[in-house]
Design a protein around this motif. Structure first.
Motif, PDB file in Angstrom:
ATOM      1  N   ILE A   1      -0.584  -7.653 -25.411  1.00 48.23           N
ATOM      2  CA  ILE A   1       0.254  -8.860 -25.426  1.00 48.23           C
ATOM      3  C   ILE A   1       0.567  -9.262 -26.861  1.00 48.23           C
ATOM      4  O   ILE A   1      -0.318  -9.307 -27.726  1.00 48.23           O
ATOM      5  N   ASP A   2       1.849  -9.565 -27.100  1.00 47.63           N
ATOM      6  CA  ASP A   2       2.199 -10.235 -28.363  1.00 47.63           C
ATOM      7  C   ASP A   2       3.212 -11.333 -28.084  1.00 47.63           C
ATOM      8  O   ASP A   2       3.686 -11.503 -26.956  1.00 47.63           O
ATOM      9  N   SER A   3       3.550 -12.077 -29.092  1.00 50.81           N
ATOM     10  CA  SER A   3       4.351 -13.290 -28.897  1.00 50.81           C
ATOM     11  C   SER A   3       5.795 -13.000 -28.514  1.00 50.81           C
ATOM     12  O   SER A   3       6.520 -13.919 -28.117  1.00 50.81           O
ATOM     13  N   SER A   4       6.227 -11.752 -28.575  1.00 50.98           N
ATOM     14  CA  SER A   4       7.602 -11.419 -28.192  1.00 50.98           C
ATOM     15  C   SER A   4       7.754 -11.228 -26.679  1.00 50.98           C
ATOM     16  O   SER A   4       8.867 -11.202 -26.170  1.00 50.98           O
ATOM     17  N   HIS A   5       6.637 -11.088 -25.977  1.00 54.54           N
ATOM     18  CA  HIS A   5       6.714 -10.787 -24.546  1.00 54.54           C
ATOM     19  C   HIS A   5       7.163 -12.000 -23.746  1.00 54.54           C
ATOM     20  O   HIS A   5       6.688 -13.117 -23.953  1.00 54.54           O
ATOM     21  N   GLN A   6       8.093 -11.738 -22.824  1.00 53.94           N
ATOM     22  CA  GLN A   6       8.624 -12.765 -21.941  1.00 53.94           C
ATOM     23  C   GLN A   6       8.119 -12.520 -20.517  1.00 53.94           C
ATOM     24  O   GLN A   6       7.514 -11.485 -20.217  1.00 53.94           O
TER      25      GLN A   6
END
Length: 499
Positions: free
Chosen positions: A360-365
């Protein structure tokens, strides 16, 4: 016109289908019932609610039926496997049914190996000792609820209890009995060796019949409540996966299907009961007489997607939730999911393992997470296919059913990960259709189940794997397989915090 009814007793709902001789579904009614989950790992239901909701569904179906009820000639069943229903000498339910997805019996499973040994267990039952099976549940009740155990006169599997209440006769049949760890699968009889080893009175085991055997007619009480004729023939039916195989035409060598419901199943036909898969996959009696099937199970298949929706997208429909996953690249932008929400069965017989999102990273929607969940479910099912292939089975065509057959992108993902042609049928009601087919065959509409399947099952479309997608997924699959080994110890150490 003549009709039959298939009753499909699932984990969350009972579904009844009315089908004619042309294999057309003319009416369909579904009624839901709740789970009872008092503790982590516990999963129970009230058997009398199964009966109540089945009767309600049949009454609603009949109330919408505009022809004489005498034209409904037969009724049969499909049902969730492994559940334990205990009856006293008055044939009354003693305690709530312990279900297939209950995982409280880890200690009893180890005790089974300690008592009889893994090799002898596999030689008799063809299956390993897993928490979901019936024998560990029976041993748990014997140890923890001796008063209930001592009251028991017989045990039944879920759909067998519903059939008993509708027709008044107590039986089990081979395809469901094979999931108890008490049946000698090859010899089609309750195992005296198993019963004696665990000091279980063999009288607890119900009489065995074939899936297509007529076991009676509806009682007058049930006929009055449903509006059906008391002359309606009742047939034994089969385990949900055996009926799913019948309903999708898996009735001869070389045929395989994948069903994605609450759990996920990959199932392949076997004509003999003497093969040795060393317990890596399940090996059960088929609903077709003197036939068998091998099967791998993902416990949290559709359940994983439903869990994700309820927790993170409660107000979205499943159609809205799945919308756009085709625009997400393979690998969900570096996000992997393992569907171990309730432990796992194939190939990891591990009740303590739990699900993970990796990467998981902050770009995942939201849509990336949905794609990862879908891919993770499909990777888990592929592990069963790989076991079949490693044992010499050639699998290049797979019939699909259930929730995974309703979304075009997911169908393509299956074709690409399985590296096989995916076949979608015109009807996605596998187990219920299989139950109806057992009734149709039992009513002597057709000379064989295969002849019945020629009428009742129709292919709708084929989805071919895309070679470059296959190659990409094979790389990703290697990473997916590493997750279990690298999270197993952590999950076992976390178990105390889940109580």
């Amino acid at each position: 016109m003549s009709y039959v009814i298939g009753v499909d007793l699932g984990t969350s709902a009972v579904k009844v289908l009315l089908m004619n001789k042309q294999g057309e579904i003319k009416q369909e009614v579904s009624k839901s019932y709740p789970l009872i989950q008092e503790k982590s790992g516990y999963s129970e239901q009230d058997p009398d609610q199964w009966v109540e909701k089945t009767v309600e569904a049949l009454h609603e179906l009949v109330s919408q039926f505009n022809e004489p009820v005498s034209t409904i000639e037969g009724l049969s069943f499909s049902g969730q496997m492994h559940g334990l229903v205990l009856l006293n000498e008055n044939q009354e339910v003693i305690r709530p049914a312990i279900l297939w997805n209950d995982t409280r019996t880890t200690r009893q499973c180890q005790a089974i190996y300690d008592t009889i040994g893994e090799d002898q267990l596999l030689a008799i039952t063809k299956n390993p000792a897993l928490e979901g099976f019936t024998l560990p549940k029976l041993l748990w009740v014997k140890e923890h609820e001796p008063d209930h155990y001592n009251q028991a006169s017989t045990f039944l599997l879920p759909k067998d209890y519903v059939r008993f209440r509708l027709a008044g006769m107590i039986h089990s049949e081979y395809s469901d009995a094979a999931g108890t760890l008490m049946l000698d699968v090859a010899h089609k009889e309750w195992s005296q060796t198993i019963c004696e080893a665990f000091e279980i009175d063999a009288a607890l085991c119900p009489p065995l019949v074939e899936s297509s055997e007529r076991v009676g007619t509806l009682t007058h009480e049930i006929a009055d409540k449903t509006g059906l004729s008391a002359a309606t023939s009742v047939f034994a039916g089969g385990a949900d996966n055996a009926c799913g195989a019948i309903g999708t035409g898996i009735l001869s060598e070389g045929k395989t299907f994948c069903s994605i419901g609450t759990s996920g199943v990959v199932l392949s036909y076997e004509h003999t009961g003497d093969l040795d898969f060393a317990g890596k996959v399940h090996y059960f009696n088929h609903g077709k007489t003197d036939a068998y099937y091998t099967m791998g199970v993902t416990l949290g298949a559709g359940y994983s997607l439903n869990w994700f929706k309820e927790v993170f997208a409660e107000h979205k429909s499943f159609e809205d939730l799945m919308q756009g996953i085709g625009d997400v690249p393979i690998g969900a932008k570096g996000l992997l999911f393992t569907p171990y929400l309730a432990g796992e069965r194939t190939p990891h017989a591990d009740a303590a393992i739990r699900a993970s999102f990796i990467g998981i990273d902050s770009s995942h929607q939201l849509t990336d997470f949905v794609r990862a969940v879908v891919e993770g479910i499909t990777f888990s099912l592929n592990e069963s296919l790989e076991i079949f292939r490693a044992n010499g089975k050639s699998i290049d065509r797979i019939i699909t059913s259930g929730g995974g057959a309703k979304n075009e992108t997911w169908l393509q993902i299956q074709a690409d990960i399985f590296n096989a042609t995916i076949v979608r049928l015109s009807s996605e009601q596998g187990p219920g259709v299989g139950a109806a087919m057992l009734a149709a065959y039992g009513c002597e509409w057709y000379p064989s189940l295969e002849a019945c399947a020629d009428v009742f099952t129709h292919e709708k479309e084929e989805i071919e794997p895309i070679p470059e997608h296959v190659e990409r997924y094979q790389q990703l699959y290697q990473l997916y397989q590493d997750i279990y080994a690298q999270t197993k110890d952590l999950n076992h150490r976390l178990a105390d915090f889940r109580q």
